[in-house]
Design an enzyme around this catalytic site. Structure first.
Site, PDB file in Angstrom:
ATOM      1  N   TYR A 126       0.832  -1.194   0.000  1.00 55.31           N
ATOM      2  CA  TYR A 126       0.000   0.000   0.000  1.00 55.31           C
ATOM      3  C   TYR A 126       0.875   1.256   0.000  1.00 55.31           C
ATOM      4  CZ  TYR A 126      -3.594  -3.355   1.522  1.00 55.31           C
ATOM      5  OH  TYR A 126      -4.445  -4.434   1.631  1.00 55.31           O
ATOM      6  N   HIS A 134       0.127 -12.048   1.144  1.00 56.02           N
ATOM      7  CA  HIS A 134      -0.585 -11.112   0.282  1.00 56.02           C
ATOM      8  C   HIS A 134      -0.634 -11.569  -1.174  1.00 56.02           C
ATOM      9  CE1 HIS A 134      -1.328  -6.511  -0.488  1.00 56.02           C
ATOM     10  NE2 HIS A 134      -2.410  -7.262  -0.676  1.00 56.02           N
TER      11      HIS A 134
END
Length: 336
Positions: free
Chosen positions: A49, A137
């Protein structure tokens, strides 16, 4: 259930990485403070992010609060390097999602050593000495064709082993996959012992059939908790135009328009329906909508508790917009 989130509502940290727009630092700090003041005590983020920006901002903001008073999760599988990227990040279908993030290069690494290094790096950015949950992830999303199966195998034989050991040693509370596909979760349940999954966009008012039929029953049987990320499907259910990180297709928009029409007819806020639908399933431990502005967290908590008439849910079922097998809020189920 092995994933326990106070209040069943958390904070999705992707927007703090400048997702879709450049957020001023003071606004990011205020957004986290607002979430805390609203009662949120679970915060999720990831190195991807904004190339570490979300972790840096969240770590700074959470310094104001006792570490024992909140739960914190991040992700492994990607390493943020000091080297700067030449050109835009290549995130596959996620494209320029974090074009306003830091320019640091990001590389995939689902190995055991890669996971341990990722955790060490994240601890530094987050300014903390421990993590509660760690998710692997997207080991099955950004890869072409069937290549994702090999990547997932690498993750389950590498990163997952390291995370399982950390859990067994009491260093973390639990681990799992952070994905937006159902099949990788099924494979992980077959081959490993995850404590939960952060499933983004696949158990929502707009898209839930596969998860409902295939993953949720298995999760209940195993006592594995599901954290629902992206309950608004990248914003399309909250008045935005994005679905799956891109501008929604006409087909998706047409389905959303049908949902909006029924919501308007029954005087229902569609955002409230989206949150309450996801929370209604007994396999769901929490929902973590993202927030990029102060006031959003308090609004989400209000929406999650807002009364919604049974006639609205009945109309959704009658129109085939929600599965007849999908659990609805308990008070509604009692009268339908």
């Amino acid at each position: 259930m092995t994933i326990n989130i106070p209040g069943r509502m958390g904070f999705g940290g992707a927007p703090l990485g400048n997702m879709f727009r450049a957020i001023p630092d003071d606004e990011a700090r205020a957004t986290v403070a607002d979430a805390w003041d609203a009662g949120i005590r679970y915060f999720d983020t990831a190195p991807m992010y904004g190339a570490g920006l979300s972790e840096l901002r969240l770590g700074e903001a959470l310094q104001a609060y006792p570490r024992e008073d909140f739960l914190l999760s991040t992700k492994v599988g990607r390493l943020v390097l000091d080297e700067l990227e030449e050109g835009a990040h290549d995130f596959g279908e996620k494209g320029g999602l974090f074009e306003f993030g830091r320019p640091n290069r990001i590389v995939y690494d689902y190995s055991r050593d890669g996971a341990l290094r990722a955790i060490e790096d994240s601890l530094g950015r987050l300014r903390t000495d421990r993590l509660d949950y760690v998710w692997i992830h997207d080991p099955a999303k950004d890869f072409h064709g069937e290549a994702w199966r090999d990547v997932l195998t690498t993750a389950l034989e590498g990163a997952a082993v390291a995370l399982g050991e950390l859990r067994d040693q009491g260093v973390i509370k639990g681990w799992g996959l952070g994905v937006n596909r159902v099949e990788p979760c099924e494979i992980a349940l077959e081959r490993s012992d995850p404590d939960g999954f952060l499933l983004a966009g696949r158990y929502s008012l707009l898209d839930h059939e596969d998860a409902l039929k295939r993953l949720m029953p298995a999760a209940l049987d195993r006592g594995v908790g599901i954290i629902v990320g992206g309950p608004f499907n990248s914003g399309i259910l909250a008045g935005g135009e994005h679905y799956e990180y891109q501008k929604a297709t006409p087909e998706v928009q047409a389905r959303v328009d049908r949902l909006k029409a029924l919501a308007w007819h029954h005087a229902v806020d569609l955002r409230a329906a989206a949150l309450q639908f996801s929370l209604a399933h007994p396999a769901v431990s929490a929902v973590i909508p993202g927030a990029s502005r102060p006031g959003r967290a308090a609004s989400n908590l209000h929406l999650a508790a807002m009364p919604i008439p049974g006639s609205f849910w009945a109309a959704l079922r009658a129109e085939g917009l929600v599965s007849a097998d999908a659990p609805l809020p308990a008070k509604v189920e009692e009268v339908l």
